[in-house]
Design a protein around this motif. Structure first.
Motif, PDB file in Angstrom:
ATOM      1  N   ARG A 136     -29.437   2.928  15.586  1.00 37.64           N
ATOM      2  CA  ARG A 136     -30.171   1.758  15.094  1.00 37.64           C
ATOM      3  C   ARG A 136     -31.322   2.172  14.190  1.00 37.64           C
ATOM      4  NH1 ARG A 136     -30.471  -1.126  20.876  1.00 37.64           N
ATOM      5  NH2 ARG A 136     -28.404  -2.069  20.871  1.00 37.64           N
ATOM      6  N   ALA A 137     -32.107   3.148  14.636  1.00 34.64           N
ATOM      7  CA  ALA A 137     -33.267   3.589  13.853  1.00 34.64           C
ATOM      8  C   ALA A 137     -32.837   4.283  12.563  1.00 34.64           C
ATOM      9  CB  ALA A 137     -34.136   4.520  14.689  1.00 34.64           C
ATOM     10  N   GLU A 138     -31.819   5.126  12.649  1.00 35.10           N
ATOM     11  CA  GLU A 138     -31.396   5.914  11.487  1.00 35.10           C
ATOM     12  C   GLU A 138     -30.721   5.068  10.414  1.00 35.10           C
ATOM     13  OE1 GLU A 138     -32.077   8.945  10.508  1.00 35.10           O
ATOM     14  OE2 GLU A 138     -33.291   9.237  12.288  1.00 35.10           O
ATOM     15  N   VAL A 139     -30.000   4.028  10.812  1.00 33.32           N
ATOM     16  CA  VAL A 139     -29.377   3.168   9.795  1.00 33.32           C
ATOM     17  C   VAL A 139     -30.467   2.549   8.924  1.00 33.32           C
ATOM     18  CG1 VAL A 139     -28.118   1.016   9.441  1.00 33.32           C
ATOM     19  CG2 VAL A 139     -27.219   2.709  10.984  1.00 33.32           C
ATOM     20  N   TRP A 140     -31.517   2.029   9.549  1.00 33.33           N
ATOM     21  CA  TRP A 140     -32.611   1.440   8.759  1.00 33.33           C
ATOM     22  C   TRP A 140     -33.298   2.489   7.904  1.00 33.33           C
ATOM     23  CZ3 TRP A 140     -32.821  -2.999   7.013  1.00 33.33           C
ATOM     24  CH2 TRP A 140     -32.444  -4.114   7.748  1.00 33.33           C
ATOM     25  N   SER A 141     -33.523   3.659   8.467  1.00 33.36           N
ATOM     26  CA  SER A 141     -34.158   4.734   7.707  1.00 33.36           C
ATOM     27  C   SER A 141     -33.321   5.101   6.482  1.00 33.36           C
ATOM     28  CB  SER A 141     -34.346   5.955   8.611  1.00 33.36           C
ATOM     29  OG  SER A 141     -34.821   7.041   7.889  1.00 33.36           O
ATOM     30  N   GLU A 142     -32.018   5.239   6.674  1.00 29.29           N
ATOM     31  CA  GLU A 142     -31.127   5.601   5.563  1.00 29.29           C
ATOM     32  C   GLU A 142     -31.043   4.477   4.523  1.00 29.29           C
ATOM     33  OE1 GLU A 142     -29.653   8.409   4.699  1.00 29.29           O
ATOM     34  OE2 GLU A 142     -30.485   9.438   6.429  1.00 29.29           O
ATOM     35  N   ILE A 143     -31.066   3.223   4.968  1.00 28.46           N
ATOM     36  CA  ILE A 143     -31.054   2.109   4.020  1.00 28.46           C
ATOM     37  C   ILE A 143     -32.316   2.152   3.155  1.00 28.46           C
ATOM     38  CG2 ILE A 143     -31.286  -0.411   3.829  1.00 28.46           C
ATOM     39  CD1 ILE A 143     -29.346  -0.619   6.213  1.00 28.46           C
ATOM     40  N   GLU A 144     -33.468   2.360   3.791  1.00 32.60           N
ATOM     41  CA  GLU A 144     -34.727   2.429   3.040  1.00 32.60           C
ATOM     42  C   GLU A 144     -34.733   3.588   2.060  1.00 32.60           C
ATOM     43  OE1 GLU A 144     -37.567   2.573   6.206  1.00 32.60           O
ATOM     44  OE2 GLU A 144     -37.367   0.428   6.639  1.00 32.60           O
ATOM     45  N   LYS A 145     -34.247   4.752   2.483  1.00 33.11           N
ATOM     46  CA  LYS A 145     -34.187   5.914   1.586  1.00 33.11           C
ATOM     47  C   LYS A 145     -33.262   5.642   0.400  1.00 33.11           C
ATOM     48  CE  LYS A 145     -34.924   9.355   5.202  1.00 33.11           C
ATOM     49  NZ  LYS A 145     -34.275  10.437   5.965  1.00 33.11           N
ATOM     50  N   THR A 146     -32.123   5.022   0.673  1.00 36.97           N
ATOM     51  CA  THR A 146     -31.160   4.727  -0.390  1.00 36.97           C
ATOM     52  C   THR A 146     -31.736   3.732  -1.387  1.00 36.97           C
ATOM     53  OG1 THR A 146     -29.330   5.201   1.092  1.00 36.97           O
ATOM     54  CG2 THR A 146     -28.829   3.876  -0.852  1.00 36.97           C
ATOM     55  N   LEU A 147     -32.402   2.698  -0.891  1.00 38.78           N
ATOM     56  CA  LEU A 147     -33.024   1.722  -1.792  1.00 38.78           C
ATOM     57  C   LEU A 147     -34.142   2.363  -2.604  1.00 38.78           C
ATOM     58  CD1 LEU A 147     -33.091  -1.440   0.504  1.00 38.78           C
ATOM     59  CD2 LEU A 147     -31.519  -0.937  -1.383  1.00 38.78           C
ATOM     60  N   ALA A 148     -34.909   3.267  -2.000  1.00 37.35           N
ATOM     61  CA  ALA A 148     -35.975   3.974  -2.735  1.00 37.35           C
ATOM     62  C   ALA A 148     -35.376   4.853  -3.831  1.00 37.35           C
ATOM     63  CB  ALA A 148     -36.810   4.799  -1.771  1.00 37.35           C
ATOM     64  N   ARG A 149     -34.275   5.548  -3.532  1.00 39.60           N
ATOM     65  CA  ARG A 149     -33.611   6.375  -4.562  1.00 39.60           C
ATOM     66  C   ARG A 149     -33.116   5.511  -5.704  1.00 39.60           C
ATOM     67  NH1 ARG A 149     -31.470   9.241  -0.154  1.00 39.60           N
ATOM     68  NH2 ARG A 149     -29.552   8.033  -0.210  1.00 39.60           N
ATOM     69  N   ALA A 150     -32.527   4.367  -5.377  1.00 44.22           N
ATOM     70  CA  ALA A 150     -32.020   3.464  -6.414  1.00 44.22           C
ATOM     71  C   ALA A 150     -33.172   2.937  -7.274  1.00 44.22           C
ATOM     72  CB  ALA A 150     -31.268   2.297  -5.785  1.00 44.22           C
ATOM     73  N   ALA A 151     -34.308   2.640  -6.666  1.00 42.54           N
ATOM     74  CA  ALA A 151     -35.470   2.161  -7.422  1.00 42.54           C
ATOM     75  C   ALA A 151     -36.000   3.258  -8.341  1.00 42.54           C
ATOM     76  CB  ALA A 151     -36.560   1.690  -6.472  1.00 42.54           C
ATOM     77  N   ARG A 152     -36.034   4.496  -7.850  1.00 44.21           N
ATOM     78  CA  ARG A 152     -36.488   5.614  -8.700  1.00 44.21           C
ATOM     79  C   ARG A 152     -35.550   5.816  -9.886  1.00 44.21           C
ATOM     80  NH1 ARG A 152     -37.467   8.267  -3.738  1.00 44.21           N
ATOM     81  NH2 ARG A 152     -35.595   9.530  -4.021  1.00 44.21           N
TER      82      ARG A 152
END
Length: 157
Positions: free
Chosen positions: A134-150
Motif C-alpha cells: 500500500r505504501a510503496e504503490v503511492w510512493s512509486e506513483i508520486e515518483k513517476t508523476l514527478a519524473r513525468a513533470a521533470r
C-alpha cells in the motif's frame, strides 16, 4: 503457490494508475510489488538456495503455472533459483520432503524429511507485505508523476 490479492477501497490508487499509460502503470506496480516481496525473500534465504524475485518463469515452470496472466495483470514470483539463475527443480523436495523410496529390488534408498523455507516465510510476512505494498504503490506513483513533470519541464524549455 499462487495468491491473488485485491486491495479493497483503493479507488484512488486505481484512478491514479488509470491516468497513466498501461506500461508505466505496470512498472509502478511491479516496482512496488518487488519491494513488498523482499521480506519474504529475506526470511526464506536461510534455505540452501538463492531466493529471487522475478517477473518471468522458466519454460518448465511456465508449463505448470496457471494461465491467468493478461495484458493488464502484473505477476511476480518469489522462490528458489539454482546457481545459473534458473528455477531450482529440486527445491520442492526440500520444501515438502519425500516419502520412503525403494528400488525395484526392494533396496531402501532413503527419505527426505520436509524442511519448509518458503511457506513459513510467506505466512510470517503476509500482513506486512500488504502494508508495504500500500505504501510503496503511492510512493512509486508520486515518483513517476514527478519524473513525468521533470521531463515535461525539460521539453518545454
Amino acid at each position: 503457490m499462487s495468491v491473488k490479492m485485491k486491495i479493497e477501497g483503493a479507488g484512488d490508487i486505481e484512478r491514479a494508475l488509470a491516468g497513466m499509460k498501461r506500461g508505466t502503470a505496470k512498472g509502478v506496480v511491479r516496482r512496488a510489488m518487488k519491494k513488498s516481496l523482499r521480506p519474504v525473500a529475506h526470511d526464506a534465504a536461510a534455505s540452501p538456495f538463492e531466493i529471487a524475485i522475478a517477473s518471468k518463469l522458466t519454460p518448465r515452470q511456465k508449463a505448470q503455472a496457471r494461465r491467468d496472466q493478461g495484458r493488464t495483470k502484473v505477476a511476480l514470483y518469489v522462490g528458489p533459483m539454482d546457481d545459473e539463475g534458473r528455477g531450482a527443480p529440486h527445491a520442492h523436495l526440500i520444501e515438502f520432503g519425500t516419502g520412503p523410496r525403494y528400488h525395484k529390488s526392494g533396496k531402501f534408498t532413503g527419505a527426505v524429511m520436509a524442511d519448509p523455507f518458503m511457506r513459513p516465510a510467506w505466512d510470517k510476512n503476509r500482513a506486512r507485505m500488504l502494508k508495504i505494498l500500500r505504501a510503496e504503490v503511492w510512493s512509486e506513483i508520486e515518483k513517476t508523476l514527478a519524473r513525468a513533470a521533470r521531463r515535461a519541464a525539460k521539453a518545454a524549455s
